[in-house]
Design a protein around this motif. Structure first.
Motif, mmCIF file in Angstrom:
data_model
loop_
_atom_site.group_PDB
_atom_site.id
_atom_site.type_symbol
_atom_site.label_atom_id
_atom_site.label_comp_id
_atom_site.label_asym_id
_atom_site.label_seq_id
_atom_site.Cartn_x
_atom_site.Cartn_y
_atom_site.Cartn_z
ATOM 1 N N GLU A 386 0.730 -1.150 0.051
ATOM 2 C CA GLU A 386 -0.029 -0.098 0.109
ATOM 3 C C GLU A 386 0.819 1.195 -0.101
ATOM 4 O OE1 GLU A 386 -3.285 0.233 -0.165
ATOM 5 O OE2 GLU A 386 -3.609 -1.870 -0.233
ATOM 6 N N PHE A 387 2.107 1.286 0.522
ATOM 7 C CA PHE A 387 2.879 2.310 0.593
ATOM 8 C C PHE A 387 3.691 2.526 -0.518
ATOM 9 C CE2 PHE A 387 3.548 3.228 5.712
ATOM 10 C CZ PHE A 387 1.978 3.603 5.595
ATOM 11 N N GLY A 388 3.700 1.634 -1.511
ATOM 12 C CA GLY A 388 4.524 1.587 -2.737
ATOM 13 C C GLY A 388 5.721 0.989 -2.571
ATOM 14 N N LEU A 389 5.935 0.131 -1.439
ATOM 15 C CA LEU A 389 7.270 -0.342 -1.276
ATOM 16 C C LEU A 389 7.298 -1.886 -1.805
ATOM 17 C CD1 LEU A 389 7.606 0.911 2.427
ATOM 18 C CD2 LEU A 389 8.562 1.948 0.422
ATOM 19 N N GLY A 390 6.441 -2.320 -2.270
ATOM 20 C CA GLY A 390 6.471 -3.601 -2.552
ATOM 21 C C GLY A 390 6.222 -4.772 -1.518
ATOM 22 N N ALA A 391 6.351 -6.001 -1.817
ATOM 23 C CA ALA A 391 6.241 -6.906 -0.600
ATOM 24 C C ALA A 391 7.157 -6.623 0.613
ATOM 25 C CB ALA A 391 6.569 -8.155 -1.115
ATOM 26 N N GLU A 392 6.583 -7.041 1.745
ATOM 27 C CA GLU A 392 7.269 -6.556 2.963
ATOM 28 C C GLU A 392 7.585 -7.630 3.842
ATOM 29 O OE1 GLU A 392 3.789 -5.846 6.143
ATOM 30 O OE2 GLU A 392 4.202 -4.044 4.897
ATOM 31 N N ILE A 393 8.381 -7.478 4.767
ATOM 32 C CA ILE A 393 8.893 -8.902 5.708
ATOM 33 C C ILE A 393 7.913 -8.415 6.938
ATOM 34 C CG2 ILE A 393 10.577 -9.398 7.409
ATOM 35 C CD1 ILE A 393 12.546 -10.185 5.318
ATOM 36 N N GLY A 394 7.555 -7.374 7.028
ATOM 37 C CA GLY A 394 6.625 -7.202 8.484
ATOM 38 C C GLY A 394 6.827 -5.631 8.732
ATOM 39 N N ILE A 395 6.108 -5.215 9.896
ATOM 40 C CA ILE A 395 6.158 -3.808 10.204
ATOM 41 C C ILE A 395 7.302 -3.666 11.596
ATOM 42 C CG2 ILE A 395 4.572 -1.972 10.821
ATOM 43 C CD1 ILE A 395 3.946 -2.820 8.243
ATOM 44 N N SER A 396 8.169 -2.637 11.194
ATOM 45 C CA SER A 396 9.229 -2.612 12.415
ATOM 46 C C SER A 396 8.733 -1.508 13.278
ATOM 47 C CB SER A 396 10.549 -2.298 11.967
ATOM 48 O OG SER A 396 11.410 -2.117 12.879
ATOM 49 N N THR A 397 8.541 -2.028 14.578
ATOM 50 C CA THR A 397 8.250 -0.837 15.570
ATOM 51 C C THR A 397 9.407 -0.369 16.333
ATOM 52 O OG1 THR A 397 7.688 -2.786 17.406
ATOM 53 C CG2 THR A 397 5.697 -1.872 15.677
ATOM 54 N N GLN A 398 10.462 -0.953 16.170
ATOM 55 C CA GLN A 398 11.577 -0.477 16.640
ATOM 56 C C GLN A 398 12.406 0.890 16.116
ATOM 57 O OE1 GLN A 398 14.333 -3.902 16.603
ATOM 58 N NE2 GLN A 398 15.263 -3.036 15.054
ATOM 59 N N LYS A 399 13.252 1.330 16.701
ATOM 60 C CA LYS A 399 13.821 2.884 15.867
ATOM 61 C C LYS A 399 15.080 2.857 15.332
ATOM 62 C CE LYS A 399 10.710 5.334 19.165
ATOM 63 N NZ LYS A 399 10.682 6.354 20.291
ATOM 64 N N LEU A 400 15.830 1.629 15.487
ATOM 65 C CA LEU A 400 17.287 1.546 14.878
ATOM 66 C C LEU A 400 17.039 0.646 13.607
ATOM 67 C CD1 LEU A 400 19.380 0.682 18.074
ATOM 68 C CD2 LEU A 400 19.295 2.877 16.687
ATOM 69 N N ARG A 403 12.189 1.289 10.552
ATOM 70 C CA ARG A 403 10.990 1.709 11.239
ATOM 71 C C ARG A 403 9.771 1.521 10.363
ATOM 72 N NH1 ARG A 403 9.217 6.517 15.671
ATOM 73 N NH2 ARG A 403 8.198 5.060 16.591
ATOM 74 N N GLY A 404 8.585 0.934 10.558
ATOM 75 C CA GLY A 404 7.562 0.876 9.565
ATOM 76 C C GLY A 404 7.467 -0.382 8.748
ATOM 77 N N PRO A 405 6.727 -0.225 7.623
ATOM 78 C CA PRO A 405 6.991 -1.382 6.540
ATOM 79 C C PRO A 405 8.160 -1.774 6.238
ATOM 80 C CG PRO A 405 4.961 0.003 5.955
ATOM 81 C CD PRO A 405 5.837 0.692 7.124
ATOM 82 N N PHE A 406 8.738 -3.160 6.592
ATOM 83 C CA PHE A 406 10.080 -3.531 6.580
ATOM 84 C C PHE A 406 10.115 -3.987 5.010
ATOM 85 C CE2 PHE A 406 13.617 -4.217 9.222
ATOM 86 C CZ PHE A 406 14.499 -5.344 8.133
ATOM 87 N N ALA A 407 10.288 -3.293 4.018
ATOM 88 C CA ALA A 407 10.402 -3.638 2.885
ATOM 89 C C ALA A 407 12.057 -3.600 2.269
ATOM 90 C CB ALA A 407 9.924 -2.617 2.009
ATOM 91 N N ALA A 408 12.215 -3.740 0.807
ATOM 92 C CA ALA A 408 13.599 -4.117 0.009
ATOM 93 C C ALA A 408 14.757 -3.114 0.649
ATOM 94 C CB ALA A 408 13.515 -3.783 -1.139
ATOM 95 N N GLU A 409 14.428 -1.865 0.886
ATOM 96 C CA GLU A 409 15.658 -0.778 1.395
ATOM 97 C C GLU A 409 16.130 -1.293 2.591
ATOM 98 O OE1 GLU A 409 15.185 3.117 0.469
ATOM 99 O OE2 GLU A 409 14.856 2.914 -1.883
ATOM 100 N N ALA A 410 15.452 -1.713 3.443
ATOM 101 C CA ALA A 410 15.760 -1.805 4.896
ATOM 102 C C ALA A 410 16.430 -3.121 5.083
ATOM 103 C CB ALA A 410 14.424 -2.091 5.701
#
Length: 426
Positions: A386-400, A403-410
Motif C-alpha cells: 500500500e505504501f508503494g514499497l512492494g512486498a514486505e517482511i513485516g512492520i518494524s516498531t523499533q527505532k534502529l 521503522r514501519g513497513p520493512f521492505a526492500a531498502e531495509a
C-alpha cells in the motif's frame, strides 16, 4: 520429512549452505535478480494447486486443534491470495535496484574519493507464525536485495510454508542462481528456532514476525542481531470535531475488514464531548458485524441495545492485541488524554485520529509515538504494498535501522568504497 535426530546440526548445515549461496547472489546483477523474482511469481501461479492442497491439510489440522478464527484467517490461502503473493513479487521486481545505490559521495581533505554504497546484508533468517504468504514475501525481498534467506515458518502452517519455499527455490535455480538461497527449516521441532538463533557469524540478521511471545523469545535469546517486528495494538481516536459517518466507516474497515492482521484496529477511543451522540450507532454497527465490545462505564451506558455483545473492560484490555472480532472502547476527556493513552498502551505500530479540526490532526500526527500515524484514514493501510514499497517482511516498531513497513531498502546495509592515488596517512 523424516525424523531429525540432530536438530542443531541440521539447522547449522542448512544455514551454512544458505550462507555460501548468499555470496554469488550478492554479486548478481539487477537484471538477474529482477528476472529471478519474476520467475518466482510465475512459479507461484503455475504451482497454485499444489500449494492450495498443502494449505488445505494445514487448515484441517488447525481446525481440529481448535485454532481461533483470527489465526485461521491468517493461515488460509485462496487462489486470490496466491495471486496477491505473485503480484507483490512482480511489484517488488519493478522497484529501483536497492543494491549499489550511492548514498553519499565526497572527496575528503587528503584527496581520497569516498563513496557510501548500499550492499546486501548476507544471510537473513526469518522466524514467523501462521501466515504462509510471509514465505513468498520474505524470499522475494531477500532475492531482490541480493540476500539469501533461511525461513522458519510456524508449526500450524508447516506444510504450506514448505510447499511455497520449494516452489520458489526451484524457480530461483532455473534462473541460474543458487537453490539454497531460499532455504526453509522442514521440521516443527521447537528446538530448531533455538538452534537458528545461536548461529552468530553464519546468520547475519534474524527477523521475527508473529505474536509477542515469539518476538520476545527472539529478543531475549538470540545471539544473532534481531530486527524486531512488533505486535499491533492499534487505536482509532474519534475527536470531538469528527464527521460521524466518516468515523464509523473508518472504524468498521479498520476493525472488521481483516481481523487477524497486525494493522487492524484493536482499540477505539472516543472524545467524551461526543460519546453520547456517537457511540450508540457505532457500537450497534460493531455488534451487528459480530464484534465483542470490551468497554468502560460510559461505553456500557451507550450499549443499551447491544449488551449481549458487551463485556466490561479490564486494565489488560487497553493493551491487548486481540487479532479477533473484539475491540476495546474507552472514552477520553480530549486530545491530551487520547495522545497519552495511545502512547502508554500502543505498541508503536499504527494509530489514527478522525477529526475535522486540522490543528488536532497535526498535534496527533506529531506527538503520537508510532511507526505510522494517520489522520482521517484506516490503520489497515500500513503495508509495504500500500505504501508503494512492494512486498514486505513485516512492520518494524523499533527505532534502529528500520521503522514501519520493512521492505526492500531495509534489507541492505552499506559499506564505504575509497579510491586513492597513493595517499598515506601522515
Amino acid at each position: 520429512m523424516e525424523r531429525i535426530d540432530d536438530i542443531a546440526g541440521y539447522v547449522e548445515d542448512l544455514a551454512r549452505a544458505a550462507k555460501a549461496a548468499s555470496r554469488p547472489l550478492g554479486f548478481a546483477t539487477n537484471a538477474e535478480r529482477q528476472a529471478a523474482v519474476r520467475a518466482m511469481a510465475a512459479a507461484l501461479r503455475s504451482q497454485a494447486d499444489a500449494i492450495l492442497a498443502a494449505n488445505a491439510e494445514d487448515m484441517t489440522a488447525a481446525e481440529e486443534a481448535g485454532v481461533n478464527a483470527g489465526l485461521l484467517d491468517r493461515l488460509l490461502l485462496t487462489p486470490e491470495r496466491i495471486e496477491g503473493m505473485a503480484a507483490g513479487l512482480e511489484q517488488l521486481a519493478d522497484l529501483p535496484d536497492p543494491v549499489g545505490r550511492v548514498l553519499e559521495h565526497r572527496t575528503i581533505d587528503c584527496g581520497l574519493d569516498l563513496s557510501k554504497v548500499s550492499v546486501p546484508l548476507g544471510l537473513v533468517a526469518m522466524v514467523y507464525e501462521a501466515r504462509p504468504n510471509v514465505t513468498a514475501d520474505a524470499a522475494g525481498i531477500c532475492i531482490r536485495t541480493g540476500n539469501a534467506c533461511i525461513l522458519r515458518g510456524g508449526s500450524i502452517a508447516q506444510r504450506s510454508c514448505v510447499a511455497i519455499a520449494r516452489v520458489l527455490a526451484d524457480a530461483l535455480a532455473e534462473c541460474g542462481l543458487p537453490h539454497e538461497a531460499v532455504s526453509i527449516i522442514e521440521t516443527s521441532d521447537r528446538a530448531a528456532t533455538g538452534a537458528l538463533m545461536s548461529l552468530r557469524g553464519v546468520v547475519d540478521v534474524l527477523i521475527p514476525r508473529g505474536g509477542a511471545g515469539l518476538i520476545q523469545r527472539c529478543v531475549r535469546e538470540s545471539l544473532v542481531p534481531v530486527i524486531e517486528t512488533g505486535t499491533g495494538n492499534c487505536h482509532t481516536y474519534v475527536h470531538a470535531s469528527a464527521d460521524f459517518d466518516k468515523a464509523r466507516r473508518i472504524v468498521m474497515n479498520a476493525k472488521t475488514q481483516r481481523v487477524g492482521v497486525c494493522n487492524a484496529c484493536e482499540s477505539l477511543l472516543v472524545d467524551e464531548a461526543v460519546a453520547t451522540a456517537f457511540l450508540p450507532q457505532m457500537l450497534s454497527e460493531l455488534a451487528a458485524a459480530g464484534v465483542t465490545i470490551h468497554g468502560d462505564a460510559v461505553a456500557r451506558a451507550a450499549a443499551t441495545d447491544v449488551l449481549d455483545h458487551f463485556v466490561d473492560a479490564t486494565e489488560e484490555d487497553w493493551g491487548r492485541e486481540y487479532l479477533s472480532m473484539d475491540i476495546s472502547v474507552h472514552v477520553v476527556s480530549g486530545l491530551d488524554e487520547a495522545i497519552a493513552h495511545v502512547n502508554r498502551y500502543g505498541t508503536g505500530h499504527s494509530e489514527a485520529i478522525i477529526a475535522e479540526d486540522a490543528e488536532a490532526c497535526e498535534r496527533f500526527l506529531r506527538e503520537v509515538d508510532a511507526s505510522s500515524v494517520y489522520a482521517n484514514a484506516s490503520t489497515r493501510f500500513t503495508d509495504g504494498g500500500e505504501f508503494g514499497l512492494g512486498a514486505e517482511i513485516g512492520i518494524s516498531t523499533q527505532k534502529l535501522h528500520a521503522r514501519g513497513p520493512f521492505a526492500a531498502e531495509a534489507l541492505t546495509t552499506y559499506k564505504y568504497e575509497i579510491r586513492g592515488t597513493g595517499q598515506v596517512r601522515p
